[in-house]
Write an enzyme that holds these catalytic residues in place. Structure first.
Site, PDB file in Angstrom:
ATOM      1  N   LYS A  22      -7.745 -11.032  -1.815  1.00  0.00           N
ATOM      2  CA  LYS A  22      -7.057 -10.771  -0.536  1.00  0.00           C
ATOM      3  C   LYS A  22      -7.532  -9.461   0.091  1.00  0.00           C
ATOM      4  CE  LYS A  22      -2.701  -8.930   1.078  1.00  0.00           C
ATOM      5  NZ  LYS A  22      -3.094  -7.514   1.058  1.00  0.00           N
ATOM      6  N   ASN A  23      -7.534  -8.392  -0.696  1.00  0.00           N
ATOM      7  CA  ASN A  23      -7.832  -7.092  -0.090  1.00  0.00           C
ATOM      8  C   ASN A  23      -9.306  -6.939   0.285  1.00  0.00           C
ATOM      9  OD1 ASN A  23      -5.184  -6.378  -0.134  1.00  0.00           O
ATOM     10  ND2 ASN A  23      -5.320  -5.053  -1.943  1.00  0.00           N
ATOM     11  N   CYS A 117       3.480  -4.552   4.012  1.00  0.00           N
ATOM     12  CA  CYS A 117       4.570  -4.224   3.079  1.00  0.00           C
ATOM     13  C   CYS A 117       5.097  -2.814   3.346  1.00  0.00           C
ATOM     14  CB  CYS A 117       4.067  -4.293   1.642  1.00  0.00           C
ATOM     15  SG  CYS A 117       3.544  -5.936   1.155  1.00  0.00           S
ATOM     16  N   ARG A 122       3.820   5.053   5.456  1.00  0.00           N
ATOM     17  CA  ARG A 122       2.414   4.692   5.212  1.00  0.00           C
ATOM     18  C   ARG A 122       1.564   5.293   6.335  1.00  0.00           C
ATOM     19  NH1 ARG A 122       1.610  -1.442   3.035  1.00  0.00           N
ATOM     20  NH2 ARG A 122      -0.411  -0.584   2.494  1.00  0.00           N
ATOM     21  N   ASP A 305      -0.610  -2.023  -7.164  1.00  0.00           N
ATOM     22  CA  ASP A 305      -0.257  -3.401  -6.800  1.00  0.00           C
ATOM     23  C   ASP A 305       0.084  -4.259  -8.019  1.00  0.00           C
ATOM     24  OD1 ASP A 305      -0.576  -2.691  -4.192  1.00  0.00           O
ATOM     25  OD2 ASP A 305      -2.383  -3.872  -3.827  1.00  0.00           O
ATOM     26  N   ARG A 397       1.616 -14.322   1.821  1.00  0.00           N
ATOM     27  CA  ARG A 397       0.574 -13.480   2.416  1.00  0.00           C
ATOM     28  C   ARG A 397      -0.596 -13.269   1.463  1.00  0.00           C
ATOM     29  NH1 ARG A 397       2.357  -8.054   3.382  1.00  0.00           N
ATOM     30  NH2 ARG A 397       0.125  -7.892   3.638  1.00  0.00           N
TER      31      ARG A 397
HETATM   32  C1  UD1 Z   1      -4.390  -0.640   0.099  1.00  0.00           C
HETATM   33  C2  UD1 Z   1      -3.949  -2.026  -0.299  1.00  0.00           C
HETATM   34  C3  UD1 Z   1      -2.548  -1.970  -0.911  1.00  0.00           C
HETATM   35  C4  UD1 Z   1      -2.533  -0.975  -2.083  1.00  0.00           C
HETATM   36  C5  UD1 Z   1      -3.130   0.376  -1.665  1.00  0.00           C
HETATM   37  C6  UD1 Z   1      -3.318   1.309  -2.860  1.00  0.00           C
HETATM   38  C7  UD1 Z   1      -5.103  -3.374   1.320  1.00  0.00           C
HETATM   39  C8  UD1 Z   1      -5.014  -4.234   2.528  1.00  0.00           C
HETATM   40  N1  UD1 Z   1      -3.963  -2.868   0.882  1.00  0.00           N
HETATM   41  O1  UD1 Z   1      -3.448  -0.166   1.048  1.00  0.00           O
HETATM   42  O2  UD1 Z   1      -2.210  -3.269  -1.367  1.00  0.00           O
HETATM   43  O3  UD1 Z   1      -1.210  -0.792  -2.517  1.00  0.00           O
HETATM   44  O4  UD1 Z   1      -4.411   0.191  -1.066  1.00  0.00           O
HETATM   45  O5  UD1 Z   1      -4.147   0.738  -3.797  1.00  0.00           O
HETATM   46  O6  UD1 Z   1      -6.168  -3.204   0.751  1.00  0.00           O
HETATM   47  N2  UD1 Z   1      -2.577   7.873   2.823  1.00  0.00           N
HETATM   48  C9  UD1 Z   1      -2.460   8.990   3.617  1.00  0.00           C
HETATM   49  N3  UD1 Z   1      -3.052   8.962   4.837  1.00  0.00           N
HETATM   50  C10 UD1 Z   1      -3.766   7.891   5.294  1.00  0.00           C
HETATM   51  C11 UD1 Z   1      -3.882   6.758   4.460  1.00  0.00           C
HETATM   52  C12 UD1 Z   1      -3.271   6.782   3.217  1.00  0.00           C
HETATM   53  O7  UD1 Z   1      -1.823   9.980   3.251  1.00  0.00           O
HETATM   54  O8  UD1 Z   1      -4.277   7.936   6.391  1.00  0.00           O
HETATM   55  C13 UD1 Z   1      -1.916   7.876   1.477  1.00  0.00           C
HETATM   56  C14 UD1 Z   1      -0.826   6.795   1.390  1.00  0.00           C
HETATM   57  O9  UD1 Z   1       0.403   7.274   1.884  1.00  0.00           O
HETATM   58  C15 UD1 Z   1      -0.794   6.524  -0.086  1.00  0.00           C
HETATM   59  C16 UD1 Z   1      -2.251   6.728  -0.529  1.00  0.00           C
HETATM   60  O10 UD1 Z   1      -2.873   7.483   0.507  1.00  0.00           O
HETATM   61  O11 UD1 Z   1       0.009   7.467  -0.732  1.00  0.00           O
HETATM   62  C17 UD1 Z   1      -3.037   5.464  -0.753  1.00  0.00           C
HETATM   63  O12 UD1 Z   1      -2.974   4.652   0.397  1.00  0.00           O
HETATM   64  P1  UD1 Z   1      -4.181   3.673   0.799  1.00  0.00           P
HETATM   65  O13 UD1 Z   1      -5.161   3.586  -0.324  1.00  0.00           O
HETATM   66  O14 UD1 Z   1      -4.680   4.068   2.138  1.00  0.00           O
HETATM   67  O15 UD1 Z   1      -3.428   2.273   0.940  1.00  0.00           O
HETATM   68  P2  UD1 Z   1      -3.772   1.104   1.941  1.00  0.00           P
HETATM   69  O16 UD1 Z   1      -5.225   1.096   2.246  1.00  0.00           O
HETATM   70  O17 UD1 Z   1      -2.800   1.092   3.070  1.00  0.00           O
END
Ligand code: UD1
Length: 431
Positions: A22-23, A117, A122, A305, A397
């Site tokens: 999925k990701n 989610c 986020r 996850d 999803r």
């Molecule tokens: C992706 C995955 C999600 C998984 C997560 C962590 C997808 C579509 N989703 O989510 O299932 O739980 O990786 O493995 O691939 N952060 C910031 N600023 C930003 C972006 C992130 O501070 O601009 C922080 C977030 O709050 C969090 C951490 O970084 O604490 C990791 O987030 P991130 O790896 O970006 O998660 P997603 O890409 O949204």
């Protein structure tokens, strides 16, 4: 409204085939917008995040042809819009990948804030900072993210936090930028590597994906290609934990065992027998799981996850386990549902103290988000008696044909449609 009904306490036995990740697919479909001709993408899972992403690509003008159940051809030549509205973007987190892809394609993107989610706040500051470093001007107006640049130019992008989404987005925007982009403290997840491999098959010049420094030499054009998505690490992990939690014996096929190492290790710590083959993993478990502590971390650490699913296993373990969530601020909401099934879990901030019980009992429960939903399935499969799970749209999803897959492993599981209060109300009015 649909519900899953499970009569639990049956050890899962047999073989299950893991679907495409999925990701990875939610990053690769937007990436196809960068090609000047047709990309054929195989091993695409039939999940609702893909359905939504395909709708978005079509809305942007792309031709999307379904070749078979798991293969799509995307023709990006006809794409004529850089705007993604809220009605579709709100359904999935990965809609923010359209910003990077459209910036890379048109030097311009206007995309509604993403959904997906809820694990507490986020933020997307790192994505936006990355675009700005590449030369884009970014503003947020009325829930729409606007990014535009006269020209994108390669830059050095240091990620303050390891972020999957920001790493993907900067890769998408930088792949056709002028010159060299270096992403430092990059995420190393398998789907980052898969995206880099896809882009390189289209003619990109990306090295270092899978390490924390990714170098992207911008290229003028990207062409079409044929590409097959990697197996889903989290879906595989979910079936592995389900096998262990039900005291079963399951061969999980079409996996990359290297991607599963952190999960394999924890299952072994819990006393399960895990046997690795070239492209499969067998999980066999008899008797009660042993306690163990788990801390979530970016790859190659234990994936956040898989945290809810693992907590279910530990809820049944002999002794007390500590689960520490270090990626998200609020990822224990589902614990309330497990408590309804008799689990003894206390949550203190980002830590759950899990005092294992011998048995869980069936109950009416709810999928609060995608992986919480997977945890509810495992809990219900392991529990004594009947459970009913609501809010299936979250599970839909990200898990392909999960009712059929668990049934084939011997589970007593079915999906039923029941009139919800609104339906009853409508029928009353109609009557
Ligand atoms: C992706 C995955 C999600 C998984 C997560 C962590 C997808 C579509 N989703 O989510 O299932 O739980 O990786 O493995 O691939 N952060 C910031 N600023 C930003 C972006 C992130 O501070 O601009 C922080 C977030 O709050 C969090 C951490 O970084 O604490 C990791 O987030 P991130 O790896 O970006 O998660 P997603 O890409 O949204």
């Amino acid at each position: 409204m649909d519900k899953i009904v499970i009569n639990g306490s049956i050890p899962l036995k047999g073989e299950v085939n893991i679907s495409g990740a999925k990701n990875a697919v939610v990053a690769i479909l937007p990436a196809a917008l960068l090609a000047r001709d047709i990309c054929r993408i195989e091993n695409i899972p039939e999940i609702s995040d893909v359905t939504t992403m395909v709708k978005i690509l079509r809305q942007l003008g792309a031709g999307v042809k379904m070749i078979d159940r798991n293969t799509l051809e995307i023709d990006a030549r006809s794409v004529n819009s850089y705007i993604v509205s809220n009605d579709l973007a709100k359904h999935l987190r990965a809609s923010y990948y359209l910003i990077g892809a459209l910036l890379g394609r048109f030097n311009r993107a206007k995309v509604a804030m993403p959904g997906g989610c809820w694990f507490g706040v986020r933020p997307i500051d790192l994505h936006l900072k990355g675009f700005e470093l590449l030369g884009a001007k970014v503003t947020i107006d009325n829930g729409m993210i606007n990014a535009s640049a006269d020209k994108l130019v390669g830059a050095s992008v240091y990620m303050d936090n390891v972020s999957v989404g920001a790493t993907v987005n900067v890769m998408l925007a930088a792949v056709k930028a002028k010159g060299l982009t270096i992403i430092e403290n990059a995420a190393r997840e398998p789907h980052i590597v898969d995206l880099a491999n896809f882009l390189n098959s289209m003619g990109a010049d990306i090295i270092g994906a899978g390490t924390d420094v990714i170098k992207i030499h911008g290229v003028r054009e990207l062409h079409g290609c044929t590409y097959s998505i990697i197996p889903d690490q989290i879906e595989a992990g979910t079936y592995m934990v389900a096998a262990a939690a039900t005291g079963g014996d399951v061969l999980v096929k079409n996996v990359i065992p290297k991607h599963m190492e952190s999960i394999t290790k924890k299952l072994q710590d819990c006393g399960a027998e895990v046997i690795e083959y070239d492209e499969a993993i067998r999980v066999r478990s008899a008797g009660r799981p042993m306690k163990c502590n788990v801390k979530t971390l970016p790859h190659p650490g234990f994936p956040t996850d898989m945290q809810p699913q693992m907590t279910v296993l530990l809820a049944l373990a002999d002794g007390m386990s500590i689960v520490s969530e270090s990626v998200w601020d609020n990822r224990f909401r589902y614990v309330e549902q497990l408590q309804r099934m008799g689990a003894h879990i206390n949550v203190e901030g980002k830590v759950a103290i899990v005092q294992g019980v011998e048995r869980l009992h069936g109950a009416p429960i709810r999928a609060d988000d995608l992986r919480a939903g997977a945890a509810m399935l495992i809990a219900a499969l392991a529990a004594d008696g009947r459970s009913e799970i609501e809010n299936l749209s979250h599970i839909d999803r990200g898990y392909e044909h999960y009712v059929e897959k668990f049934s084939a492993l011997g589970a007593d599981i079915c999906r039923v449609n029941v009139p919800d209060d609104d339906d009853e109300q409508r029928q009353d009015n109609a009557g």
